[in-house]
Design a protein around this motif. Structure first.
Motif, PDB file in Angstrom:
ATOM      1  N   GLY A  46      -8.179   4.807   3.658  1.00 58.18           N
ATOM      2  CA  GLY A  46      -8.166   3.799   2.604  1.00 58.18           C
ATOM      3  C   GLY A  46      -9.374   3.911   1.709  1.00 58.18           C
ATOM      4  O   GLY A  46     -10.360   4.574   2.058  1.00 58.18           O
ATOM      5  N   GLY A  47      -9.287   3.230   0.581  1.00 56.69           N
ATOM      6  CA  GLY A  47     -10.403   3.223  -0.349  1.00 56.69           C
ATOM      7  C   GLY A  47     -11.569   2.405   0.167  1.00 56.69           C
ATOM      8  O   GLY A  47     -12.729   2.771  -0.003  1.00 56.69           O
ATOM      9  N   ASN A  48     -11.270   1.264   0.802  1.00 56.87           N
ATOM     10  CA  ASN A  48     -12.372   0.443   1.301  1.00 56.87           C
ATOM     11  C   ASN A  48     -12.047  -0.343   2.567  1.00 56.87           C
ATOM     12  O   ASN A  48     -12.937  -0.643   3.328  1.00 56.87           O
ATOM     13  CB  ASN A  48     -12.879  -0.508   0.217  1.00 56.87           C
ATOM     14  N   THR A 100      -1.126   7.380   7.709  1.00 58.17           N
ATOM     15  CA  THR A 100      -0.784   6.612   6.517  1.00 58.17           C
ATOM     16  C   THR A 100      -2.025   6.279   5.703  1.00 58.17           C
ATOM     17  O   THR A 100      -3.113   6.130   6.262  1.00 58.17           O
ATOM     18  CB  THR A 100      -0.078   5.289   6.897  1.00 58.17           C
ATOM     19  N   PRO A 101      -1.844   6.123   4.394  1.00 58.51           N
ATOM     20  CA  PRO A 101      -2.897   5.482   3.626  1.00 58.51           C
ATOM     21  C   PRO A 101      -2.784   3.969   3.804  1.00 58.51           C
ATOM     22  O   PRO A 101      -1.722   3.466   4.194  1.00 58.51           O
ATOM     23  CB  PRO A 101      -2.580   5.884   2.178  1.00 58.51           C
ATOM     24  N   ALA A 102      -3.870   3.280   3.540  1.00 57.10           N
ATOM     25  CA  ALA A 102      -3.840   1.817   3.501  1.00 57.10           C
ATOM     26  C   ALA A 102      -3.600   1.431   2.048  1.00 57.10           C
ATOM     27  O   ALA A 102      -4.394   1.774   1.174  1.00 57.10           O
ATOM     28  CB  ALA A 102      -5.154   1.242   4.005  1.00 57.10           C
ATOM     29  N   ASN A 103      -2.483   0.772   1.809  1.00 57.54           N
ATOM     30  CA  ASN A 103      -2.121   0.357   0.449  1.00 57.54           C
ATOM     31  C   ASN A 103      -2.077  -1.156   0.380  1.00 57.54           C
ATOM     32  O   ASN A 103      -1.294  -1.782   1.106  1.00 57.54           O
ATOM     33  CB  ASN A 103      -0.740   0.917   0.064  1.00 57.54           C
ATOM     34  N   LEU A 104      -2.905  -1.730  -0.471  1.00 55.28           N
ATOM     35  CA  LEU A 104      -2.923  -3.178  -0.651  1.00 55.28           C
ATOM     36  C   LEU A 104      -3.093  -3.901   0.680  1.00 55.28           C
ATOM     37  O   LEU A 104      -2.451  -4.905   0.948  1.00 55.28           O
ATOM     38  CB  LEU A 104      -1.655  -3.645  -1.366  1.00 55.28           C
TER      39      LEU A 104
END
Length: 150
Positions: free
Chosen positions: A96-98, A59-63
């Motif tokens: 994730g982005g960060n 999964t991506p990490a979203n919010l």
């Protein structure tokens, strides 16, 4: 033959690169007697989970949390699979982005409730995946699949 179910939400090229590495590891020629089934998180069903012997989740990490698609997957399978899948091994990878901490914590919380057993540490990647990140995902796929070999 044992079955490894890979449930993934792959909305970006970065997630795609990690997914492909996990699949490559899980289907390496050295892995014998393991069928690898791939399902998008929004398409995976309780029947898929019940038919599998182990799980890989991506999964991506979203919010600060796992994607809505993976959460939806868990919402759909939780009670139908609760008693029948206890003790089964799983692994996960998160991009994730960060910050991916919340996403990993959410996955661990739900899999703990299901009684699944972590077969490998989570692979966490922030930013654009590099060679070491894709190698870690390859190892994750290979490790969980090899654990199913008779």
């Amino acid at each position: 033959m044992a079955t490894l179910l890979i449930v993934h939400h792959t909305p970006s090229p970065n997630c795609q690169a990690l997914f492909e590495a996990v699949v490559a590891g899980a289907t390496a020629p050295e892995i014998e007697g393991v069928q690898v089934v791939r399902r998008a998180a929004l398409a995976a069903t309780a029947s898929d989970v019940l038919a599998a012997d182990a799980y890989l989740l991506g999964t991506p990490a979203n919010l600060g949390y796992m994607s809505g698609a993976l959460k939806h997957f868990f919402d759909q399978i939780y009670y139908p699979c609760l008693d029948s899948t206890r003790g089964r091994p799983f692994g996960c990878y998160v991009h994730g982005g960060n910050d991916v901490t919340g996403a990993v914590r959410g996955i661990e919380s739900i899999t703990t409730g299901l009684g699944w057993r972590r077969a490998a540490d989570a692979v966490t990647v922030t930013g654009e995946p590099d060679k070491s990140d894709t190698e870690a995902c390859w190892e994750l796929g290979a490790t969980v699949a090899a654990g199913l070999m008779a």
